[in-house]
Design an enzyme around this catalytic site. Structure first.
Site, PDB file in Angstrom:
ATOM      1  N   GLU A  48       0.723  -1.224   0.225  1.00 54.15           N
ATOM      2  CA  GLU A  48       0.435   0.000  -0.275  1.00 54.15           C
ATOM      3  C   GLU A  48       0.378   1.544  -0.417  1.00 54.15           C
ATOM      4  O   GLU A  48       1.955   1.151   0.085  1.00 54.15           O
ATOM      5  CB  GLU A  48      -1.290   0.014   1.487  1.00 54.15           C
ATOM      6  CG  GLU A  48      -1.578   1.275   1.501  1.00 54.15           C
ATOM      7  CD  GLU A  48      -2.743   1.070   2.684  1.00 54.15           C
ATOM      8  OE1 GLU A  48      -3.713   1.987   2.837  1.00 54.15           O
ATOM      9  OE2 GLU A  48      -2.440   0.089   3.536  1.00 54.15           O
ATOM     10  N   LYS A 121     -10.305   2.422  -1.969  1.00 54.27           N
ATOM     11  CA  LYS A 121      -9.745   1.423   0.040  1.00 54.27           C
ATOM     12  C   LYS A 121     -11.322   1.829   0.239  1.00 54.27           C
ATOM     13  O   LYS A 121     -11.978   3.546   0.584  1.00 54.27           O
ATOM     14  CB  LYS A 121      -8.894   2.176   0.212  1.00 54.27           C
ATOM     15  CG  LYS A 121      -9.277   1.600   1.386  1.00 54.27           C
ATOM     16  CD  LYS A 121      -7.286   2.663   2.225  1.00 54.27           C
ATOM     17  CE  LYS A 121      -7.678   0.825   3.089  1.00 54.27           C
ATOM     18  NZ  LYS A 121      -6.464   1.913   4.365  1.00 54.27           N
ATOM     19  N   CYS A 158      -6.116  -3.002   2.383  1.00 56.78           N
ATOM     20  CA  CYS A 158      -5.258  -2.941   4.421  1.00 56.78           C
ATOM     21  C   CYS A 158      -6.453  -3.002   5.322  1.00 56.78           C
ATOM     22  O   CYS A 158      -7.054  -3.929   4.778  1.00 56.78           O
ATOM     23  CB  CYS A 158      -4.813  -1.358   4.183  1.00 56.78           C
ATOM     24  SG  CYS A 158      -3.755  -1.601   5.767  1.00 56.78           S
TER      25      CYS A 158
END
Length: 299
Positions: A48, A121, A158
């Protein structure tokens, strides 16, 4: 899409440490991509926000200058790498969508250098050392897999990896592989026991997504210590431990917690078909009773 009975894909992992020198970070990533391609990798996954240090340790408006346009120089660089190496690449960027509007975005490049798709995300943390809500707007592209020449990729990022709903939605939409570019680590002040509990929980929950959905996962973390530029905290020691697991949660590869590593591992995508026949979790879901999942909490 390849429909052959033998659906084996060689996956390359780029577990790196990073500095404040963006050009240097990019150069090392590009070298790793080429080396992994030379070793036979067909899909390469980076961690990331691999352009820079993990800037979310602090809330600083100057850090918005790190954001990149999509398309732009960032995508041009990795598109060329994908084309020159003949591999599919999963990258991660701090996206400047418009003035004052930013996302944490994964971009997938096809072997010919074309952008196969992107994912913004969805779950954004806001914890000491991880002040991501200051920088990122939650994604608006949904949980949609990205079709590539090596398969349908369920790319998440993540903090998404803690949510079984995200993995399930990707699986229900036909993802053949779950992919998690990641930046997660310890507070150096935590006890050794607490550090181990945190990392094992991170590994366990992702292996659980593989098992519950009957598909492999690829989780790629950064590694190395990064100090808090304000000096208010002890910084973050990113714990590496990138890994690939099969559809029963079995480890196919696991990296060290301390060092940069570039690794290649073979993943058998066809195995998911067999595992789902043995353990038909999707068949036995009681979808008529899951309405409460759309509520924040059931009092």
């Amino acid at each position: 899409m390849n429909n052959d009975k033998q659906r084996k894909v060689k996956v390359g992992i780029v577990q790196h440490f990073f500095s404040d020198d963006i050009d240097s970070n990019r150069s090392r990533n590009l070298a790793a991509i080429q080396n992994l391609a030379d070793e036979g990798a067909e899909l390469i996954v980076l961690s990331e926000l691999h352009d820079s240090l993990y800037f979310c340790q602090t809330e600083n408006v100057d850090n918005f200058d790190l954001a990149v346009e999509i398309p732009g120089e960032f995508t041009d660089i990795y598109a060329e790498a994908a084309k020159n190496s003949g591999v599919v690449i999963v990258t991660s960027a701090f996206e400047r969508r418009a003035p004052g509007l930013y996302h944490n975005t994964a971009i997938v490049f096809e072997k010919d250098g074309a952008i196969a798709g992107q994912y913004r995300k969805m779950h954004i943390p806001d914890d000491p050392g991880f002040y991501e809500k200051f920088y990122f707007t939650p994604g608006d592209l949904g949980f949609e897999p990205i079709d590539t020449s090596i398969g349908r990729l369920g790319v998440l990022v993540c903090w998404d990896q803690w949510y079984p709903e995200a993995a399930r939605m990707m699986a229900l939409r036909g993802a053949e592989l779950l992919i998690y570019p990641t930046a997660i680590g310890w507070n150096p002040d935590d006890t050794d026991d607490e550090k181990m509990r945190q990392r094992e929980a991170w590994i366990t929950v992702q292996r659980g997504h593989a098992v519950a959905n009957g598909i492999p996962i690829v989780s790629v973390n950064r590694v190395g210590y990064e100090e808090d530029p304000t000096g208010d905290t002890s910084g973050i020691d990113f714990w590496g431990s990138s890994f690939v697991a099969g559809p029963q949660g079995e480890f196919l590869m696991k990296c060290t917690e301390h060092a940069a590593e570039d690794r290649v591992v073979e993943v058998d995508l066809q195995r998911s078909e067999n595992v789902r026949r043995w353990w038909p979790f999707l068949r036995d879901r009681r979808i008529e009773n899951y309405h409460g999942l759309t509520h924040r909490f059931l009092d």
